[in-house]
Motif scaffolding. Structure first.
Motif, PDB file in Angstrom:
ATOM      1  N   UNK A 185       0.806  -1.219   0.000  1.00  0.00           N
ATOM      2  CA  UNK A 185       0.000   0.000   0.000  1.00  0.00           C
ATOM      3  C   UNK A 185       0.835   1.262   0.000  1.00  0.00           C
ATOM      4  N   UNK A 186       2.104   1.162  -0.406  1.00  0.00           N
ATOM      5  CA  UNK A 186       3.018   2.298  -0.323  1.00  0.00           C
ATOM      6  C   UNK A 186       3.228   3.002  -1.662  1.00  0.00           C
ATOM      7  N   UNK A 187       2.647   2.506  -2.729  1.00  0.00           N
ATOM      8  CA  UNK A 187       2.882   3.089  -4.036  1.00  0.00           C
ATOM      9  C   UNK A 187       1.641   3.837  -4.557  1.00  0.00           C
ATOM     10  N   UNK A 188       0.744   3.151  -5.243  1.00  0.00           N
ATOM     11  CA  UNK A 188      -0.459   3.782  -5.793  1.00  0.00           C
ATOM     12  C   UNK A 188      -1.634   3.505  -4.865  1.00  0.00           C
ATOM     13  N   UNK A 189      -2.172   4.530  -4.256  1.00  0.00           N
ATOM     14  CA  UNK A 189      -3.335   4.352  -3.390  1.00  0.00           C
ATOM     15  C   UNK A 189      -4.578   4.170  -4.255  1.00  0.00           C
ATOM     16  N   UNK A 190      -5.527   3.386  -3.743  1.00  0.00           N
ATOM     17  CA  UNK A 190      -6.764   3.164  -4.478  1.00  0.00           C
ATOM     18  C   UNK A 190      -6.760   1.945  -5.368  1.00  0.00           C
ATOM     19  N   UNK A 191      -5.724   1.096  -5.254  1.00  0.00           N
ATOM     20  CA  UNK A 191      -5.725  -0.173  -5.981  1.00  0.00           C
ATOM     21  C   UNK A 191      -6.255  -1.260  -5.054  1.00  0.00           C
ATOM     22  N   UNK A 192      -6.682  -2.394  -5.601  1.00  0.00           N
ATOM     23  CA  UNK A 192      -7.239  -3.444  -4.740  1.00  0.00           C
ATOM     24  C   UNK A 192      -6.198  -4.042  -3.803  1.00  0.00           C
ATOM     25  N   UNK A 193      -6.697  -4.741  -2.816  1.00  0.00           N
ATOM     26  CA  UNK A 193      -5.820  -5.574  -1.992  1.00  0.00           C
ATOM     27  C   UNK A 193      -5.192  -6.647  -2.870  1.00  0.00           C
ATOM     28  N   UNK A 194      -3.975  -7.006  -2.585  1.00  0.00           N
ATOM     29  CA  UNK A 194      -3.295  -8.007  -3.402  1.00  0.00           C
ATOM     30  C   UNK A 194      -4.030  -9.346  -3.376  1.00  0.00           C
ATOM     31  N   UNK A 195      -4.634  -9.702  -2.240  1.00  0.00           N
ATOM     32  CA  UNK A 195      -5.347 -10.981  -2.159  1.00  0.00           C
ATOM     33  C   UNK A 195      -6.550 -11.020  -3.089  1.00  0.00           C
ATOM     34  N   UNK A 196      -7.147  -9.861  -3.379  1.00  0.00           N
ATOM     35  CA  UNK A 196      -8.351  -9.822  -4.204  1.00  0.00           C
ATOM     36  C   UNK A 196      -8.071 -10.028  -5.686  1.00  0.00           C
ATOM     37  N   UNK A 197      -6.833  -9.839  -6.122  1.00  0.00           N
ATOM     38  CA  UNK A 197      -6.511 -10.072  -7.538  1.00  0.00           C
ATOM     39  C   UNK A 197      -5.748 -11.374  -7.731  1.00  0.00           C
ATOM     40  N   UNK A 198      -5.426 -12.047  -6.637  1.00  0.00           N
ATOM     41  CA  UNK A 198      -4.565 -13.229  -6.705  1.00  0.00           C
ATOM     42  C   UNK A 198      -5.152 -14.348  -7.548  1.00  0.00           C
ATOM     43  N   UNK A 199      -6.393 -14.728  -7.297  1.00  0.00           N
ATOM     44  CA  UNK A 199      -6.933 -15.912  -7.967  1.00  0.00           C
ATOM     45  C   UNK A 199      -7.046 -15.714  -9.475  1.00  0.00           C
ATOM     46  N   UNK A 200      -7.428 -14.524  -9.918  1.00  0.00           N
ATOM     47  CA  UNK A 200      -7.515 -14.266 -11.357  1.00  0.00           C
ATOM     48  C   UNK A 200      -6.147 -14.388 -12.015  1.00  0.00           C
ATOM     49  N   UNK A 201      -5.110 -13.899 -11.333  1.00  0.00           N
ATOM     50  CA  UNK A 201      -3.755 -13.995 -11.883  1.00  0.00           C
ATOM     51  C   UNK A 201      -3.288 -15.446 -11.924  1.00  0.00           C
ATOM     52  N   UNK A 202      -3.540 -16.185 -10.856  1.00  0.00           N
ATOM     53  CA  UNK A 202      -3.171 -17.607 -10.824  1.00  0.00           C
ATOM     54  C   UNK A 202      -3.850 -18.361 -11.954  1.00  0.00           C
ATOM     55  N   UNK A 203      -5.130 -18.121 -12.152  1.00  0.00           N
ATOM     56  CA  UNK A 203      -5.872 -18.800 -13.216  1.00  0.00           C
ATOM     57  C   UNK A 203      -5.321 -18.451 -14.595  1.00  0.00           C
ATOM     58  N   UNK A 204      -4.896 -17.205 -14.765  1.00  0.00           N
ATOM     59  CA  UNK A 204      -4.428 -16.754 -16.078  1.00  0.00           C
ATOM     60  C   UNK A 204      -3.084 -17.363 -16.458  1.00  0.00           C
ATOM     61  N   UNK A 205      -2.161 -17.434 -15.509  1.00  0.00           N
ATOM     62  CA  UNK A 205      -0.809 -17.884 -15.862  1.00  0.00           C
ATOM     63  C   UNK A 205      -0.635 -19.389 -15.718  1.00  0.00           C
ATOM     64  N   UNK A 206      -1.532 -20.034 -14.982  1.00  0.00           N
ATOM     65  CA  UNK A 206      -1.427 -21.479 -14.826  1.00  0.00           C
ATOM     66  C   UNK A 206      -0.094 -21.882 -14.238  1.00  0.00           C
ATOM     67  N   UNK A 207       0.556 -22.863 -14.859  1.00  0.00           N
ATOM     68  CA  UNK A 207       1.831 -23.351 -14.346  1.00  0.00           C
ATOM     69  C   UNK A 207       3.022 -22.786 -15.114  1.00  0.00           C
ATOM     70  N   UNK A 208       2.821 -21.658 -15.795  1.00  0.00           N
ATOM     71  CA  UNK A 208       3.903 -21.065 -16.584  1.00  0.00           C
ATOM     72  C   UNK A 208       4.956 -20.397 -15.692  1.00  0.00           C
ATOM     73  N   UNK A 209       4.568 -20.038 -14.487  1.00  0.00           N
ATOM     74  CA  UNK A 209       5.508 -19.457 -13.529  1.00  0.00           C
ATOM     75  C   UNK A 209       4.930 -19.629 -12.129  1.00  0.00           C
ATOM     76  N   UNK A 210       5.766 -19.396 -11.116  1.00  0.00           N
ATOM     77  CA  UNK A 210       5.298 -19.497  -9.740  1.00  0.00           C
ATOM     78  C   UNK A 210       4.715 -18.161  -9.293  1.00  0.00           C
ATOM     79  N   UNK A 211       3.616 -18.232  -8.537  1.00  0.00           N
ATOM     80  CA  UNK A 211       2.927 -17.026  -8.088  1.00  0.00           C
ATOM     81  C   UNK A 211       2.979 -16.961  -6.564  1.00  0.00           C
ATOM     82  N   UNK A 212       3.486 -15.847  -6.054  1.00  0.00           N
ATOM     83  CA  UNK A 212       3.524 -15.576  -4.622  1.00  0.00           C
ATOM     84  C   UNK A 212       2.687 -14.331  -4.345  1.00  0.00           C
ATOM     85  N   UNK A 213       2.452 -14.046  -3.085  1.00  0.00           N
ATOM     86  CA  UNK A 213       1.662 -12.867  -2.739  1.00  0.00           C
ATOM     87  C   UNK A 213       2.189 -12.262  -1.450  1.00  0.00           C
TER      88      UNK A 213
END
Length: 367
Positions: free
Chosen positions: A260-288
């Motif tokens: 929360x130290x850069x651009x204010x007004x963006x979603x929580x990281x947890x709220x965009x996690x599942x969409x990103x995981x679904x999009x990239x599949x096993x092409x890379x590792x996803x952390x949060x």
């Protein structure tokens, strides 16, 4: 503890740090950008996900071990790159690195650390240490730091890609800004580059400015030619950028809004996690990272597809409390809470954790 109070959860460590640290240092660690909406949302968002307890499963043995970039760690709770640990404790990143190694987990060394990566390299040489870099205007700085990390035995390069400029932290600015923090602590990793073109923002003196407005995906392609180490991008918050990361064949991404130290007004990281995981599949590792303060938070992030979570501020608060032992205690508490949450949801291994464990809060309101 000095005041006799037992610290039993991560919020206790935060409260202790607030009472202990000088005000400018506390504001530096704890502040967020602008109105701090995203800073608050990072924590609030976890409360919108509810866990489904499963019963009568064999959870007599709980195994929290997992793998990151092919390396085994004891639990999926790792340490984010956080600047200037020396403001929290004299042993700075030395204490943090020892704690991470003792707990069997990975640590990302900040580019803006108080200690140099060479000082950290000799500590627990078999431990998993990744080096953070930024998109500096002077590419020779990036090239040199990557080469230093390789020589020192670090096992990955983590590029912070969400800092073309620094977000404005109003609370800190009212106290004199980052320039005051610089007077309190030297940058162990960057001291050798004083006088180079580092560009980081108006609050830094020219010789410690960082970041480059002109950095593009070509910068990532160039970095990959500079190193044999895996490359991870930290600061991905959209499906579009996650897919671009996959196209550029990086090995991992950290879904992160920089605490929360850069651009204010963006979603929580947890709220965009599942969409990103679904999009990239096993092409890379996803952390949060962002807002993780309890073992159930960790479980929710894993259920949404994260391979591991990273924590930043709680580590600094543990360091403030009791150096290496304080960091170990923070990691131990979070690990114990995760282990208990796994048992109560019927998961004996990390591989048992799935999205089926979760429901959204609004689903319950409709019942």
């Amino acid at each position: 503890m000095a005041d006799g109070k037992q610290l039993v959860c991560l919020d206790d460590f935060m409260a202790r740090a607030k009472d202990t640290l000088p005000t400018p240092v506390w504001e530096y660690y704890s502040s967020g950008a602008d109105e701090e909406n995203t800073l608050r949302e990072n924590r609030k968002a976890y409360r919108r996900y509810w866990l489904k307890p499963r019963v009568l499963r064999d959870v007599s043995v709980i195994d929290m071990a997992t793998n990151v970039l092919g390396e085994r760690i004891a639990m999926p709770i790792c340490i984010s790159p956080t600047a200037l640990h020396g403001l929290a404790h004299p042993e700075a990143e030395i204490a943090t690195c020892k704690a991470a190694a003792e707990m069997g987990t990975a640590m990302i060394m900040s580019a803006f650390s108080s200690k140099s990566l060479e000082e950290i390299a000799t500590l627990r040489p078999k431990s998993i240490k990744w080096q953070n870099v930024y998109t500096w205007s002077d590419r020779e700085v990036t090239k040199d730091m990557i080469a230093r990390a390789e020589r020192a035995g670090f096992k990955a390069i983590v590029i912070s890609v969400d800092v073309p400029v620094f977000g404005i932290k109003r609370r800190l600015t009212k106290l004199g800004g980052l320039a005051m923090i610089i007077t309190l602590q030297s940058f162990g990793n960057l001291d050798k580059y004083i006088g180079k073109d580092l560009r980081i923002g108006e609050h830094f003196p020219p010789e410690l400015e960082t970041s480059c407005l002109a950095s593009t995906w070509k910068y990532i392609a160039w970095v990959k030619t500079m190193t044999r180490l895996p490359v991870i991008l930290k600061g991905i918050m959209t499906v579009e950028d996650a897919l671009l990361a996959a196209e550029h064949k990086v090995q991992g991404i950290v879904v992160s809004n920089h605490g929360g130290r850069q651009l204010d007004g963006v979603p929580a990281s947890i709220d965009v996690l599942s969409d990103i995981v679904d999009a990239v599949g096993d092409r890379l590792e996803v952390y949060v990272d962002g807002g993780i303060r309890t073992g159930t938070d960790v479980l929710k992030a894993l259920a949404l597809g994260a391979r591991a979570v990273f924590i930043g501020r709680p580590v600094v608060y543990g360091l403030t409390s009791n150096g290496e032992e304080g960091v170990k205690t923070v990691l131990q508490i979070l690990g114990d809470e995760l282990s208990r949450a796994m048992a109560l949801t019927g998961c004996s291994r990390i591989s048992d954790i799935s999205r089926d464990l979760l429901s959204k809060a609004d689903q319950w309101s409709k019942l």
